[in-house]
Enzyme design. Structure first.
Site, PDB file in Angstrom:
ATOM      1  N   THR A 143      38.006  26.500  40.738  1.00  0.00           N
ATOM      2  CA  THR A 143      37.595  25.800  41.859  1.00  0.00           C
ATOM      3  C   THR A 143      36.114  25.700  42.045  1.00  0.00           C
ATOM      4  OG1 THR A 143      39.692  25.972  42.865  1.00  0.00           O
ATOM      5  CG2 THR A 143      37.877  25.514  44.174  1.00  0.00           C
ATOM      6  N   TYR A 186      44.337  35.250  33.666  1.00  0.00           N
ATOM      7  CA  TYR A 186      44.508  33.913  34.326  1.00  0.00           C
ATOM      8  C   TYR A 186      45.115  32.887  33.325  1.00  0.00           C
ATOM      9  CZ  TYR A 186      42.411  29.871  37.170  1.00  0.00           C
ATOM     10  OH  TYR A 186      42.312  28.644  37.655  1.00  0.00           O
ATOM     11  N   LYS A 233      47.604  36.220  36.812  1.00  0.00           N
ATOM     12  CA  LYS A 233      47.446  34.892  37.957  1.00  0.00           C
ATOM     13  C   LYS A 233      48.306  33.895  37.124  1.00  0.00           C
ATOM     14  CE  LYS A 233      43.798  31.951  40.122  1.00  0.00           C
ATOM     15  NZ  LYS A 233      43.958  30.810  39.693  1.00  0.00           N
TER      16      LYS A 233
END
Lengths: 294, 294
Positions: free
Chosen positions: A44, A131, A159
């Site tokens: 993001t 991630y 994650k």
């Protein structure tokens, strides 16, 4: 550190440069909104699009605005050499932990991704979060790879992408067996958070929280209190937002929301990424109102 | 310019830096091997992994070694701002044309990709080739988008991914209707070249040719002479190579071949990309021998 509810703000642009002041404003909202940590330069935060100087400036702004709150910095890049430079820079700028995605152009093999994390682990003196985000990196971790990476020094947790509905408990239990006992298992994909957090996930890496921290806090608190019904109820209320996330990508929806709220300059995304145009923007604003976010 | 048989050399690394001398050697082989143009900094040339300085150095080395032969330079990057910088640099360094892929982290929308090409088209004074490669960019062009982009100034043609077996003639005929009459339609995915070149494709953007120009030349010449049987026969001979390309990615196979030939330092790929390890390398060397490439 425990990421807990980790909020991912946009890294807003102004005339194609990082708008440090707007980023600081966004991070201040997160502190006021009571999240547990700030995830700067995530997907993001358009990490992959930024130069070294821009990344440094963004982390500086976030760390400064976050005060005592821990900042997790994304350091993903196509090339290991660059990732290692960003690891050093992020540590020097005061990041409490690092988030590393296996960014790809040529699709990566399992052994290549292991090599990336081994290189990062040996360079990092702060915890590293693995991630997995197949929708941006086109890479899916095998269980064997997760287990190998988790043995490396500095690796603090993972994650994971949103489990399919009804599968979070099994997925988390399986990862729990694979990973060291102290590894944090965190979920991304906000629509899956209620189920994941009530199925044993420790952390929520949240795009929604990057702009609407109090709403995400309420959901996370319900889950932490063991009130699964309430957590799912919070999530159901946000269904119109989840639909837009799935249709347009959460980045573009949050960018449109931040622009609508006047928190960032428009356009706030780096080209070629474009905010949602006038055709879709009313749907975003309508969803924000219907869900009580604005 | 007509790309014709356009050969894509590796951009070899030595200790994680661009090995200009080895690149020049590779390009000299292409000139001697009789290709029609050199495609530097393509996907095979690991364009997306290189810094601005490295890209400039690679184009300088390629243009210098190519002599009179036209050089097409890849200028792809995640961010439009960077692409435009590379456009300027490549033109200044003497590139005859540019190859632009819609590189993505956040998956791009059709309108975003149109915007990218519009920005490039208005900045470029040399021809621009549109590069569709869903396996690296995770982006597929709609026909409508192709038609819109082709109307932009400077857009000279398209580099399409390999059509499925038996579909090249229909695909090329369809593109022929969509695109301006002078647009070049070129194919990538070497295993599809024989069918595509005998089905109306004008250009072959070839990874194989980047290391084995004479072999690719023979196939292209058979197709140009209208001898489809001979073209397909050349291609069939190379089936063991095509199998390896599909299994490991053509980049890793060509890197292993270049290392085996002693043309580049090992490892020649930028980390996290790894050359094929000792488990796979014998299969590559065996395939090179069986196909007569070495």
């Amino acid at each position: 550190m425990q990421p807990g509810l980790c909020a991912f703000p946009l890294t807003p642009m102004r005339d194609e440069s990082v708008d440090d002041a707007a980023l600081a404003t966004l991070v201040s909202r997160l502190v006021a909104g009571g999240v547990d940590s700030v995830g700067v330069l995530g997907s993001t935060g358009v990490c992959a699009y930024l130069s070294r100087d821009e990344r440094r400036a963004a982390i500086d702004a976030a760390v400064s605005a976050a005060g005592e709150m821990p900042v997790i910095a994304g350091v993903g890049a196509l090339r290991t050499r660059d990732v290692l430079t960003y690891v050093e820079d992020a540590q020097a700028a005061g990041a409490s932990a690092l988030l590393v995605a296996p960014v790809s152009y040529h699709r990566l093999r399992q052994e290549e991704v292991f090599g990336l994390y081994a290189d990062v682990a040996s360079s990092s003196s702060v915890p590293v979060v693995v991630y997995e985000n197949p929708s941006t990196t086109a890479f899916t971790f095998t269980d064997e790879l997760y287990a190998r990476i988790a043995q490396l020094p500095s690796i603090a947790g993972v994650k994971i992408p949103p489990p399919a509905p009804g599968t979070a408990a099994d997925r988390v239990a399986h990862l729990r067996e694979l990973l060291p006992a102290d590894a944090t298992i965190g979920v991304s994909g906000d629509w899956a958070a209620a189920e994941a957090l009530t199925s044993g996930c420790h952390a929520w890496y949240s795009v929604l929280a990057g702009l609407f921290p109090r709403t995400a806090r309420a959901l996370a608190d319900a889950a932490a209190a063991g009130d699964a019904d309430a957590a799912h109820q919070h999530s159901s209320t946000l269904d119109p937002i989840w639909s837009l996330f799935k249709e347009h990508g959460s980045l573009r929806v949050m960018a449109a929301a931040a622009e609508a709220l006047g928190l960032v300059d428009a356009p706030c995304l780096p080209r070629p990424l474009l905010a949602l145009d006038e055709h879709y923007r009313p749907a975003v604003e309508d969803a924000l109102r219907r869900t009580g976010l604005i």
